[in-house]
Design an enzyme around this catalytic site. Structure first.
Site, PDB file in Angstrom:
ATOM      1  N   SER A  89       0.839  -1.196   0.000  1.00 51.98           N
ATOM      2  CA  SER A  89       0.000   0.000   0.000  1.00 51.98           C
ATOM      3  C   SER A  89       0.872   1.244   0.000  1.00 51.98           C
ATOM      4  CB  SER A  89      -0.894  -0.004   1.250  1.00 51.98           C
ATOM      5  OG  SER A  89      -1.542   1.238   1.424  1.00 51.98           O
ATOM      6  N   TYR A 149      -2.972  -1.234  10.200  1.00 48.77           N
ATOM      7  CA  TYR A 149      -2.907  -1.478   8.756  1.00 48.77           C
ATOM      8  C   TYR A 149      -1.634  -0.866   8.180  1.00 48.77           C
ATOM      9  CZ  TYR A 149      -4.460  -1.909   3.907  1.00 48.77           C
ATOM     10  OH  TYR A 149      -4.563  -2.227   2.583  1.00 48.77           O
ATOM     11  N   LYS A 163       1.587  -2.867   6.367  1.00 50.53           N
ATOM     12  CA  LYS A 163       2.006  -2.624   4.992  1.00 50.53           C
ATOM     13  C   LYS A 163       3.432  -2.090   4.923  1.00 50.53           C
ATOM     14  CE  LYS A 163      -1.751  -4.084   3.104  1.00 50.53           C
ATOM     15  NZ  LYS A 163      -1.772  -5.338   2.308  1.00 50.53           N
TER      16      LYS A 163
END
Length: 221
Positions: A129, A140, A144
């Site tokens: 990402s 998150y 990533k």
């Protein structure tokens, strides 16, 4: 090192929804002979070239079974992922751990299981990402950023066996994961096209949109 799509066999985790499904569709459109599409809750496919597999990437036994079933695959796309753990201070620690377990360790489980059969010209694709380089997105973002680092290390570890490692980085993309956000979003089909282009060309990274390209440069400015 390039990888011919026509006639190839691929695995796409999380391949029945969102970006994963778009990747499956693009591989088939380019002539892939078979694609194993995994899901936690699989649904039948009407395309005979798609082999739907129930798999849980955080479960080593499930991943080993997937690797055994898909022993003919030479392209593996780690796409399965989850969101959650928005605050590192106030979100439940188990939720934070679960996000990292899926997004980082799930990808590593799959990579380790498939690495032997990707020797001699296979391709590993890990979907990360733009948040690999931008702060403020909790568990998150951590997962990533860690996957970005893992991609770079895996590329070194697997180069001696002639396996390509492609890191994919993208901003908001129009899938159910971000359906409730009123922001500009990438078309999953366009991102999938760029990913398969990267597999064919042997690219080290796919930077799918302008935001991501800017963030990638800014992170090392």
């Amino acid at each position: 090192m390039s990888h011919q799509i026509k006639g190839s066999t691929a695995v796409v985790t999380g391949g029945q929804r969102g970006l994963g499904k778009a990747i499956v569709d693009e591989l088939l459109a380019r002539g892939a002979g078979k694609v194993y599409a995994t899901s936690r809750s699989p649904e039948p496919s009407t395309d005979p070239r798609v082999v739907v597999v129930q798999a849980e990437v955080t479960d080593a036994h499930s991943v080993d079974k997937l690797a055994e079933l898909a022993g003919d695959a030479t392209i593996v796309v780690n796409n399965a992922g989850v969101t959650g753990g928005k605050s590192l201070l106030s979100s439940d620690l188990d939720e934070i751990r679960s996000v990292i377990e899926t997004n980082l360790f799930g990808a590593l489980h799959v990579t380790r299981a498939f690495a032997p059969q990707l020797a001699g010209g296979g391709t590993l694709v890990n979907i990360a990402s733009v948040l690999s380089w931008l702060p403020g997105f909790g568990a998150y973002g951590i997962s990533k950023a860690a996957l970005w680092s893992a991609n770079n290390s895996l590329r070194l570890e697997l180069q001696n066996q002639d396996t390509d490692v492609i890191g994919v980085y993208l901003g908001y993309t129009d899938t159910s994961m971000v359906a409730d956000l009123d922001v500009p979003k990438n078309d999953p089909a366009d991102v999938a096209r760029q990913i398969v282009d990267g597999i064919e060309s042997g690219a080290a990274e796919v930077l799918a949109d302008e935001l991501t390209r800017q963030a990638r440069v800014g992170a090392f400015a």
